[in-house]
Structure formats: C-alpha cells, structure tokens
Design a protein around this motif. Structure first.
Motif, PDB file in Angstrom:
ATOM      1  N   THR A   1       0.859  -1.179   0.000  1.00 50.08           N
ATOM      2  CA  THR A   1       0.000   0.000   0.000  1.00 50.08           C
ATOM      3  C   THR A   1       0.894   1.227   0.000  1.00 50.08           C
ATOM      4  OG1 THR A   1      -1.802  -1.101   1.164  1.00 50.08           O
ATOM      5  CG2 THR A   1      -1.721   1.298   1.309  1.00 50.08           C
TER       6      THR A   1
ATOM      7  N   ASN B   1       0.973   4.976   0.808  1.00 57.85           N
ATOM      8  CA  ASN B   1       0.245   5.985   1.567  1.00 57.85           C
ATOM      9  C   ASN B   1       0.942   7.315   1.322  1.00 57.85           C
ATOM     10  OD1 ASN B   1      -1.168   7.525   3.416  1.00 57.85           O
ATOM     11  ND2 ASN B   1      -1.025   6.012   5.043  1.00 57.85           N
ATOM     12  N   TYR B   2       0.293   8.217   0.567  1.00 56.53           N
ATOM     13  CA  TYR B   2       0.967   9.438   0.150  1.00 56.53           C
ATOM     14  C   TYR B   2       0.457  10.664   0.889  1.00 56.53           C
ATOM     15  CZ  TYR B   2       3.377  12.912  -2.464  1.00 56.53           C
ATOM     16  OH  TYR B   2       4.200  13.953  -2.778  1.00 56.53           O
ATOM     17  N   ASN B   3       1.399  11.407   1.469  1.00 50.85           N
ATOM     18  CA  ASN B   3       1.149  12.718   2.075  1.00 50.85           C
ATOM     19  C   ASN B   3       2.142  13.693   1.462  1.00 50.85           C
ATOM     20  OD1 ASN B   3      -0.859  12.011   4.078  1.00 50.85           O
ATOM     21  ND2 ASN B   3       0.784  10.913   5.099  1.00 50.85           N
TER      22      ASN B   3
ATOM     23  N   ALA C   1       1.116  12.083  -5.853  1.00 49.66           N
ATOM     24  CA  ALA C   1       0.818  10.693  -5.485  1.00 49.66           C
ATOM     25  C   ALA C   1       0.839   9.791  -6.714  1.00 49.66           C
ATOM     26  CB  ALA C   1      -0.538  10.616  -4.789  1.00 49.66           C
TER      27      ALA C   1
ATOM     28  N   ASN D   1      -2.767  -0.796  -3.458  1.00 45.13           N
ATOM     29  CA  ASN D   1      -3.612   0.267  -2.905  1.00 45.13           C
ATOM     30  C   ASN D   1      -2.849   1.583  -2.850  1.00 45.13           C
ATOM     31  OD1 ASN D   1      -5.965  -1.389  -2.038  1.00 45.13           O
ATOM     32  ND2 ASN D   1      -4.376  -2.377  -0.821  1.00 45.13           N
ATOM     33  N   LEU D   2      -3.580   2.664  -3.109  1.00 42.18           N
ATOM     34  CA  LEU D   2      -3.028   4.006  -3.013  1.00 42.18           C
ATOM     35  C   LEU D   2      -3.926   4.808  -2.073  1.00 42.18           C
ATOM     36  CD1 LEU D   2      -1.135   6.321  -3.924  1.00 42.18           C
ATOM     37  CD2 LEU D   2      -2.707   6.691  -5.846  1.00 42.18           C
ATOM     38  N   ILE D   3      -3.330   5.322  -1.010  1.00 40.56           N
ATOM     39  CA  ILE D   3      -4.073   6.151  -0.054  1.00 40.56           C
ATOM     40  C   ILE D   3      -3.548   7.575  -0.183  1.00 40.56           C
ATOM     41  CG2 ILE D   3      -4.607   6.583   2.372  1.00 40.56           C
ATOM     42  CD1 ILE D   3      -4.030   3.554   2.844  1.00 40.56           C
ATOM     43  N   ILE D   4      -4.457   8.506  -0.458  1.00 33.75           N
ATOM     44  CA  ILE D   4      -4.099   9.911  -0.602  1.00 33.75           C
ATOM     45  C   ILE D   4      -4.830  10.691   0.487  1.00 33.75           C
ATOM     46  CG2 ILE D   4      -4.104  11.931  -2.113  1.00 33.75           C
ATOM     47  CD1 ILE D   4      -4.320   9.971  -4.488  1.00 33.75           C
ATOM     48  N   THR D   5      -4.091  11.492   1.243  1.00 34.17           N
ATOM     49  CA  THR D   5      -4.695  12.301   2.301  1.00 34.17           C
ATOM     50  C   THR D   5      -4.784  13.746   1.840  1.00 34.17           C
ATOM     51  OG1 THR D   5      -3.752  10.843   3.972  1.00 34.17           O
ATOM     52  CG2 THR D   5      -4.519  13.003   4.713  1.00 34.17           C
TER      53      THR D   5
ATOM     54  N   GLU E   1      -7.962   5.061  -2.082  1.00 34.18           N
ATOM     55  CA  GLU E   1      -8.679   5.554  -0.909  1.00 34.18           C
ATOM     56  C   GLU E   1      -8.297   7.018  -0.708  1.00 34.18           C
ATOM     57  OE1 GLU E   1      -8.905   4.807   3.907  1.00 34.18           O
ATOM     58  OE2 GLU E   1      -8.081   3.229   2.638  1.00 34.18           O
TER      59      GLU E   1
ATOM     60  N   ARG F   1      -8.412   9.884   1.957  1.00 32.98           N
ATOM     61  CA  ARG F   1      -8.616  10.205   3.368  1.00 32.98           C
ATOM     62  C   ARG F   1      -8.552  11.715   3.549  1.00 32.98           C
ATOM     63  NH1 ARG F   1      -4.798   5.670   6.335  1.00 32.98           N
ATOM     64  NH2 ARG F   1      -6.020   3.883   5.671  1.00 32.98           N
TER      65      ARG F   1
END
Length: 128
Positions: free
Chosen positions: A6, A8-10, A39, A55-59, A92, A94
C-alpha cells in the motif's frame, strides 16, 4: 516483485522559495491538487521499481474533501491509472485538518507572464 504493498501518500512541501505560498491556509485546494498529482507520480515510480502496488491512499484537507465529489475523483483516478499505468489499484481518499498549523498571511506574487509546456508523455498527462 514486492506484492500487496500500500502506498500511503502525504505531500511534503519542499523548501523551494517558489513553492512557499503553498504553506498558507488559503491555498488548501492548490495543495491538494498537488498532493494528488505527486501521489500519481510516486505510484508510477514505485511500479517502475518493480513494486506491485495494490492500494493508493491519498490524504487531503478536510476543506477540499467536503467540497468535492470524492467518489467521482476516485473514479477519475482509477481510469487514469488504468489508462496510463495499465494497473488496477485500489484508491482511498482520506481527509484530515492539514491547515491547522499552516501560516495565514497575505503574500504578493511577482507580475510575470509564463508558458507551461507539456510533452504529452506519462508524467505530463498525469500532471495535467
């Protein structure tokens, strides 16, 4: 190949003087657009390194999250990734209050005219 990873990009803002304005509260939308673009760039780099990202999570900031159609954004990003990177990635989005520690100050931009050219390659297409 590294599987089941996964990403998880910030956004990590550089200390570049030209990008300093992104630290101000009123530029939350611009920061979030940049976050999404970076991202995708980061995802492409990881895939090219041989990592099998699932999975790629972008906040993004609360303010942006509450103003946009998140499902529509996820659908567009999914289509972009399938078209450009030929991958099916779970996305996703966030949200959190990213502005609470940012500066709230008026800034002045120099009066300049500029032209931005895109090559039409993967990076340019993703950035646009």
């Amino acid at each position: 190949m590294i599987a089941n990873k996964t990403l998880n990009y910030n956004l990590k803002l550089s200390s570049n003087k030209n990008m300093e304005f992104l630290r101000y509260k009123e530029y939350f939308l611009e920061r979030d657009i940049l976050t999404i673009a970076f991202a995708i760039f980061e995802l492409e780099k990881e895939i090219k390194k041989g990592h099998d990202i699932e999975n790629l999570i972008i906040t993004i900031d609360d303010k942006t999250f509450n103003r946009i159609d998140v499902e529509s954004l996820k659908k567009e990003l999914d289509e972009l990734i399938k078209f450009v990177l030929i991958r099916k990635i779970g996305i996703e989005i966030r949200h959190t209050d990213l502005c609470k520690f940012k500066r709230n100050k008026k800034i002045k931009f120099d009066k300049v005219e500029s032209l931005c050219l895109f090559s039409g390659g993967t990076d340019s297409f993703s950035g646009i």
